[in-house]
Design a protein around this motif. Structure first.
Motif, PDB file in Angstrom:
ATOM      1  N   THR A  31      31.273  26.380  29.467  1.00  0.00           N
ATOM      2  CA  THR A  31      30.566  26.423  28.213  1.00  0.00           C
ATOM      3  C   THR A  31      31.405  25.609  27.169  1.00  0.00           C
ATOM      4  O   THR A  31      32.834  25.817  27.270  1.00  0.00           O
ATOM      5  N   GLY A  32      30.927  24.877  26.405  1.00  0.00           N
ATOM      6  CA  GLY A  32      31.855  24.434  25.179  1.00  0.00           C
ATOM      7  C   GLY A  32      31.123  23.285  24.455  1.00  0.00           C
ATOM      8  O   GLY A  32      29.880  23.313  24.365  1.00  0.00           O
ATOM      9  N   GLU A  33      31.953  22.600  23.586  1.00  0.00           N
ATOM     10  CA  GLU A  33      31.230  21.784  22.763  1.00  0.00           C
ATOM     11  C   GLU A  33      32.063  20.515  22.266  1.00  0.00           C
ATOM     12  O   GLU A  33      33.213  20.855  22.304  1.00  0.00           O
ATOM     13  N   ILE A  34      31.619  19.312  22.509  1.00  0.00           N
ATOM     14  CA  ILE A  34      32.307  18.230  22.066  1.00  0.00           C
ATOM     15  C   ILE A  34      31.994  17.715  20.687  1.00  0.00           C
ATOM     16  O   ILE A  34      30.878  17.748  20.114  1.00  0.00           O
ATOM     17  N   LEU A  35      33.108  18.002  19.713  1.00  0.00           N
ATOM     18  CA  LEU A  35      32.726  17.809  18.428  1.00  0.00           C
ATOM     19  C   LEU A  35      32.998  16.244  17.742  1.00  0.00           C
ATOM     20  O   LEU A  35      33.330  15.556  18.309  1.00  0.00           O
TER      21      LEU A  35
END
Length: 178
Positions: A31-35
């Motif tokens: 999981t993660g997120e690209i800012l």
């Protein structure tokens, strides 16, 4: 008859291979997120910083576990978006003989050999050792201010026999936003 035996072996072998391809012992979810935007790292020209740990007499760190006085340094994050409220720093470098709490010294030269029996530790602002290849504690960030993430570094003896020499090393870092 031989043809039928070969076909049967081929089919049974295919079944075994395909059944083992579907076997699983567990599952990992990434999981993660690209800012869209993050803070600006401001540590100096070319995003490179030098921290002078000084010249330490080997008698000051003569026994395994002895440390020098720490030298403070800060990583400054500016222009942080309001949506980013904290960050941790992950330092990546070569561990001293597999001990990820101590940074190994870089090799010296024939003219200036490196010290032995000693490495460098990085500490957070609560004097807790920051392990290499692992995130530090979370530091609170505020928008529209300079956020100074305070750390320090010190020499640590890893042997009862410290040999004098150059005591340099390098580490890269990554900002992990929360």
């Amino acid at each position: 008859m031989k043809q039928q035996l070969k076909a049967a072996l081929l089919i049974s072998g295919s079944v075994l291979v395909s059944s083992s391809a579907f076997a699983e012992d567990g599952k990992i979810n990434f999981t993660g997120e690209i800012l869209d935007a993050a803070c600006t790292v401001d540590i100096g020209a070319g995003n490179t910083m030098s921290v002078d740990l000084g010249k330490i007499n080997k008698s000051a760190i003569a026994t395994s576990g002895a440390t020098s006085s720490p030298t403070d340094f800060s990583l400054t994050l500016t222009d942080c978006p309001a949506a980013i409220t904290s960050a941790a720093i992950k330092f990546d470098g070569t561990a001293f003989n597999g001990d990820n709490s101590v940074l190994a010294l870089t090799e010296g030269t024939t003219e200036l050999p490196s010290a032995t029996g000693v490495g460098i530790q990085i500490l957070d602002d609560e004097d807790t050792v920051v392990a290499l290849d692992a995130p530090s504690k979370d530091y609170t960030l505020k928008a529209d201010v300079d956020n100074d993430l305070k750390f320090s570094a010190r020499y640590i003896a890893k042997s009862d026999t410290v040999v004098a020499g150059t005591a340099n090393s390098a580490v890269s870092f990554t900002v992990n936003y929360n």
